[in-house]
Design a protein around this motif. Structure first.
Motif, PDB file in Angstrom:
ATOM      1  N   ALA A  41       9.893 -39.015  15.777  1.00 14.45           N
ATOM      2  CA  ALA A  41       9.902 -40.193  16.637  1.00 14.45           C
ATOM      3  C   ALA A  41       9.383 -39.879  18.036  1.00 14.45           C
ATOM      4  N   SER A  42       8.865 -40.917  18.676  1.00 18.04           N
ATOM      5  CA  SER A  42       8.345 -40.777  20.033  1.00 18.04           C
ATOM      6  C   SER A  42       9.016 -41.792  20.949  1.00 18.04           C
ATOM      7  N   PHE A  43       9.192 -41.426  22.222  1.00 20.33           N
ATOM      8  CA  PHE A  43       9.754 -42.363  23.188  1.00 20.33           C
ATOM      9  C   PHE A  43       8.852 -43.583  23.344  1.00 20.33           C
ATOM     10  N   SER A  44       7.583 -43.419  23.008  1.00 26.61           N
ATOM     11  CA  SER A  44       6.655 -44.543  23.084  1.00 26.61           C
ATOM     12  C   SER A  44       7.053 -45.660  22.137  1.00 26.61           C
ATOM     13  N   LEU A  45       7.830 -45.306  21.098  1.00 24.21           N
ATOM     14  CA  LEU A  45       8.240 -46.287  20.099  1.00 24.21           C
ATOM     15  C   LEU A  45       9.461 -47.092  20.527  1.00 24.21           C
ATOM     16  N   LEU A  46      10.069 -46.713  21.656  1.00 19.27           N
ATOM     17  CA  LEU A  46      11.246 -47.445  22.113  1.00 19.27           C
ATOM     18  C   LEU A  46      10.918 -48.911  22.351  1.00 19.27           C
ATOM     19  N   ALA A  47       9.687 -49.179  22.766  1.00 15.99           N
ATOM     20  CA  ALA A  47       9.277 -50.560  23.009  1.00 15.99           C
ATOM     21  C   ALA A  47       9.233 -51.365  21.722  1.00 15.99           C
ATOM     22  N   ALA A  48       9.229 -50.655  20.585  1.00 16.38           N
ATOM     23  CA  ALA A  48       9.144 -51.344  19.297  1.00 16.38           C
ATOM     24  C   ALA A  48      10.473 -51.389  18.566  1.00 16.38           C
ATOM     25  N   LEU A  49      11.567 -51.050  19.241  1.00 13.88           N
ATOM     26  CA  LEU A  49      12.873 -51.043  18.593  1.00 13.88           C
ATOM     27  C   LEU A  49      13.258 -52.420  18.075  1.00 13.88           C
ATOM     28  N   MET A  55       2.968 -17.807  22.310  1.00 11.15           N
ATOM     29  CA  MET A  55       2.238 -19.067  22.128  1.00 11.15           C
ATOM     30  C   MET A  55       0.731 -18.817  22.171  1.00 11.15           C
ATOM     31  N   THR A  56       0.012 -19.316  21.192  1.00 12.97           N
ATOM     32  CA  THR A  56      -1.441 -19.180  21.144  1.00 12.97           C
ATOM     33  C   THR A  56      -2.108 -20.333  21.889  1.00 12.97           C
ATOM     34  N   GLY A  57      -3.419 -20.231  22.064  1.00 13.62           N
ATOM     35  CA  GLY A  57      -4.161 -21.302  22.716  1.00 13.62           C
ATOM     36  C   GLY A  57      -4.079 -22.596  21.938  1.00 13.62           C
ATOM     37  N   THR A  58      -4.086 -22.492  20.617  1.00 17.13           N
ATOM     38  CA  THR A  58      -3.970 -23.679  19.760  1.00 17.13           C
ATOM     39  C   THR A  58      -2.598 -24.320  19.914  1.00 17.13           C
ATOM     40  N   ASP A  59      -1.563 -23.474  19.998  1.00 16.17           N
ATOM     41  CA  ASP A  59      -0.207 -23.988  20.205  1.00 16.17           C
ATOM     42  C   ASP A  59      -0.122 -24.785  21.501  1.00 16.17           C
ATOM     43  N   ALA A  60      -0.689 -24.213  22.572  1.00 16.16           N
ATOM     44  CA  ALA A  60      -0.652 -24.876  23.880  1.00 16.16           C
ATOM     45  C   ALA A  60      -1.402 -26.195  23.849  1.00 16.16           C
ATOM     46  N   SER A  61      -2.555 -26.205  23.181  1.00 14.41           N
ATOM     47  CA  SER A  61      -3.360 -27.430  23.089  1.00 14.41           C
ATOM     48  C   SER A  61      -2.614 -28.531  22.358  1.00 14.41           C
ATOM     49  N   ARG A  62      -1.980 -28.179  21.261  1.00  9.65           N
ATOM     50  CA  ARG A  62      -1.235 -29.179  20.483  1.00  9.65           C
ATOM     51  C   ARG A  62      -0.018 -29.686  21.249  1.00  9.65           C
ATOM     52  N   LEU A  63       0.605 -28.804  21.997  1.00 16.29           N
ATOM     53  CA  LEU A  63       1.778 -29.203  22.777  1.00 16.29           C
ATOM     54  C   LEU A  63       1.377 -30.152  23.905  1.00 16.29           C
ATOM     55  N   ILE A  64       0.294 -29.825  24.598  1.00 13.46           N
ATOM     56  CA  ILE A  64      -0.165 -30.639  25.723  1.00 13.46           C
ATOM     57  C   ILE A  64      -0.666 -32.004  25.260  1.00 13.46           C
ATOM     58  N   LYS A  65      -1.442 -32.008  24.194  1.00 10.22           N
ATOM     59  CA  LYS A  65      -2.042 -33.259  23.720  1.00 10.22           C
ATOM     60  C   LYS A  65      -1.112 -34.060  22.817  1.00 10.22           C
ATOM     61  N   GLN A  66      -0.091 -33.384  22.277  1.00  9.49           N
ATOM     62  CA  GLN A  66       0.943 -34.057  21.469  1.00  9.49           C
ATOM     63  C   GLN A  66       0.347 -34.796  20.276  1.00  9.49           C
ATOM     64  N   TRP A  67      -0.753 -34.289  19.720  1.00  7.91           N
ATOM     65  CA  TRP A  67      -1.404 -35.029  18.640  1.00  7.91           C
ATOM     66  C   TRP A  67      -0.896 -34.647  17.246  1.00  7.91           C
ATOM     67  N   ASP A  68      -0.188 -33.520  17.142  1.00  5.51           N
ATOM     68  CA  ASP A  68       0.373 -33.119  15.848  1.00  5.51           C
ATOM     69  C   ASP A  68       1.869 -32.897  16.017  1.00  5.51           C
ATOM     70  N   ARG A  69       2.636 -33.968  15.881  1.00  4.53           N
ATOM     71  CA  ARG A  69       4.068 -33.907  16.161  1.00  4.53           C
ATOM     72  C   ARG A  69       4.823 -33.004  15.201  1.00  4.53           C
ATOM     73  N   VAL A  70       4.411 -32.997  13.933  1.00  2.85           N
ATOM     74  CA  VAL A  70       5.078 -32.154  12.945  1.00  2.85           C
ATOM     75  C   VAL A  70       4.904 -30.682  13.301  1.00  2.85           C
ATOM     76  N   TYR A  71       3.699 -30.311  13.680  1.00  2.00           N
ATOM     77  CA  TYR A  71       3.436 -28.917  14.032  1.00  2.00           C
ATOM     78  C   TYR A  71       4.238 -28.499  15.263  1.00  2.00           C
ATOM     79  N   ILE A  72       4.329 -29.386  16.253  1.00  2.31           N
ATOM     80  CA  ILE A  72       5.057 -29.060  17.484  1.00  2.31           C
ATOM     81  C   ILE A  72       6.518 -28.764  17.193  1.00  2.31           C
ATOM     82  N   VAL A  73       7.144 -29.590  16.354  1.00  2.40           N
ATOM     83  CA  VAL A  73       8.552 -29.355  15.992  1.00  2.40           C
ATOM     84  C   VAL A  73       8.674 -28.079  15.173  1.00  2.40           C
TER      85      VAL A  73
END
Length: 441
Positions: free
Chosen positions: A105-113, A185-203
């Motif tokens: 889940a994302s905080f962005s979805l709070l508007a859709a509760l 943390m690798t460069g790919t890890d940092a990129s995914r964390l910053i851009k938040q485009w792969d939520r499953v991977y971040i968790v």
């Protein structure tokens, strides 16, 4: 040498014993919360014993817990309990969300509760006990607190605890654990964390706590930018599109070929392009789509560009040629804007524009967004008649009954309007829905 070793061992044991006896509340908070995060990963991702997210969650819990030492011992429970409720809520929400969307889940979805009511009748079909088992942990923590209170723990700690010293040493251990996460943390890890485009991977890599904290920052950033950088953003936007529109428009083989024709856009929920032309046991999966793809223009190199707004993001992009919001949901957060869209452009050319869906008009805030996009009329759930037992599938009217009843409406539109453009949104494939033996006749 042996005596010295034994002496050091006794001193170490004594220090550990003293620490354990005077920091039970803090340790209970960290351990119970950590167990929750481990269980969440186990029931969603299955990576229970992955040490990297474990250490990251541990580091953040230690850092959060360290600030509890600034609170008087008798009131520390309130501080830790609030954070435990936050962690528990985080786990419950993400556990349920993962069941439906295989993501987090994302905080962005709070508007859709407010949309939960639209799918409420289907929620019980997938939710299980394990999605709520995290609620047990705050109760366990409350029981621990009660026992410590009866045993005069808080009275004893208030006499011996050095809050500044405990805060400093605890913060240090938290930073050491967090440093491990940063170093590995690798460069790919940092990129995914910053851009938040792969939520499953971040968790999977950083744990649920860092993911949720990072998501909160990402969700608030557009709000902050709009407050402090709005004028600059508008300036850049206008300059970009002024330059684009000043360029000579190039014609291609499709230019003008559909001039004056009527447009019916069918939004097919949960149907992917690979199904077109596919056969199983010599039976076509999409026979009608196969015919249409051969009769007219068929573009197979087409990919969805969606954010957390999913279906609504697709509608937005197809109507405006704009990308959806990188965080947040356009349909719920930016509905009160003026858009250059297909329905508006065709309306200016004399077309009658409408949209239709077998779900409630409030879903994805379409009752507000569709007029903003230029739809003149909306035919939604209230516009159809159906039997709850025989015609309903999942979130609303099944597709067969939906299109059958639409036929009369389309015939009327055809009679009353020379030109028209309509968007018809399917529903039957939209998850969640209960298992059923229903089939079209």
């Amino acid at each position: 040498m042996k005596k010295k070793f034994v002496s050091v061992l006794k001193k170490t044991r004594k220090k550990i014993s003293k620490y354990l006896s005077t920091n039970r509340l803090f340790l209970s908070f960290v351990i119970l919360s950590l167990i929750e995060t481990v269980l969440l990963r186990n029931f969603t991702l299955g990576n229970t014993w992955d040490y990297k997210p474990f250490i990251c969650d541990l580091a953040l819990l230690i850092l959060i817990g360290a600030f509890g030492y600034f609170v008087k011992p008798k009131k520390q429970f309130n501080y830790y309990f609030i954070w435990m409720v936050i962690v528990t809520t985080m786990c419950v929400v993400n556990s349920i969300y993962y069941v439906f969307y295989t993501s987090f889940a994302s905080f962005s979805l709070l508007a859709a509760l407010g949309l939960v009511g639209e799918v409420g009748d289907s929620l019980t079909e997938k939710i299980k006990f394990v999605d709520f088992m995290y609620i047990i942990f705050p109760f366990v923590y409350a029981i621990i607190h009660t026992k410590l209170k009866r045993g005069s723990y808080y009275h004893f700690v208030s006499k011996v605890e050095n809050s500044k010293k405990m805060f400093a040493s605890t913060i240090l251990w938290g930073i050491i654990c967090l440093a491990f996460t940063l170093v590995t943390m690798t460069g790919t890890d940092a990129s995914r964390l910053i851009k938040q485009w792969d939520r499953v991977y971040i968790v999977q890599r950083f744990g649920i706590i860092l993911y949720q904290g990072n998501d909160l920052v990402q969700s608030l950033t557009p709000r902050i930018n709009s407050l402090f950088g709005y004028d600059e953003a508008v300036k850049n936007f206008k300059e970009f599109y002024t330059e684009k529109f000043s360029q000579e428009k190039k014609a291609n083989k499709y230019t003008g070929t559909l001039e004056g024709m009527n447009v019916i856009f069918v939004h097919m929920e949960s149907i992917h392009g690979y199904l077109v032309g596919m056969e199983i046991n010599d039976q076509e999966i999409t026979p009608t789509l196969n015919k249409l793809s051969k009769e007219g223009m068929y573009f197979s190199n087409f990919y969805p560009q969606i954010s957390v707004g999913t279906s609504s993001d697709t509608e937005f992009t197809i109507n405006t040629s704009l990308m959806p919001a990188s965080s947040g949901i356009v349909f719920t957060q930016y509905f009160n804007r003026s858009y250059d869209s297909v329905p508006k452009i065709l309306s200016e050319k004399g077309y009658y524009t409408f949209s239709s869906h077998a779900n409630g008009v409030e879903m994805w805030n379409r009752n507000n967004m569709h007029p903003s996009l230029g739809y003149q009329e909306m035919y939604f759930q209230d516009s159809f008649d159906y039997n709850e037992k025989t015609d309903r599938l999942g979130l609303g009217l099944n597709d067969v009954a939906f299109f059958y009843q639409l036929q009369a409406k389309l015939e009327k539109i055809e009679t009353e309007h020379t030109n028209y453009m309509g968007t018809l949104i399917q529903l039957s494939n939209h998850s969640p829905y209960a298992a059923t033996d229903w089939h079209p006749e």
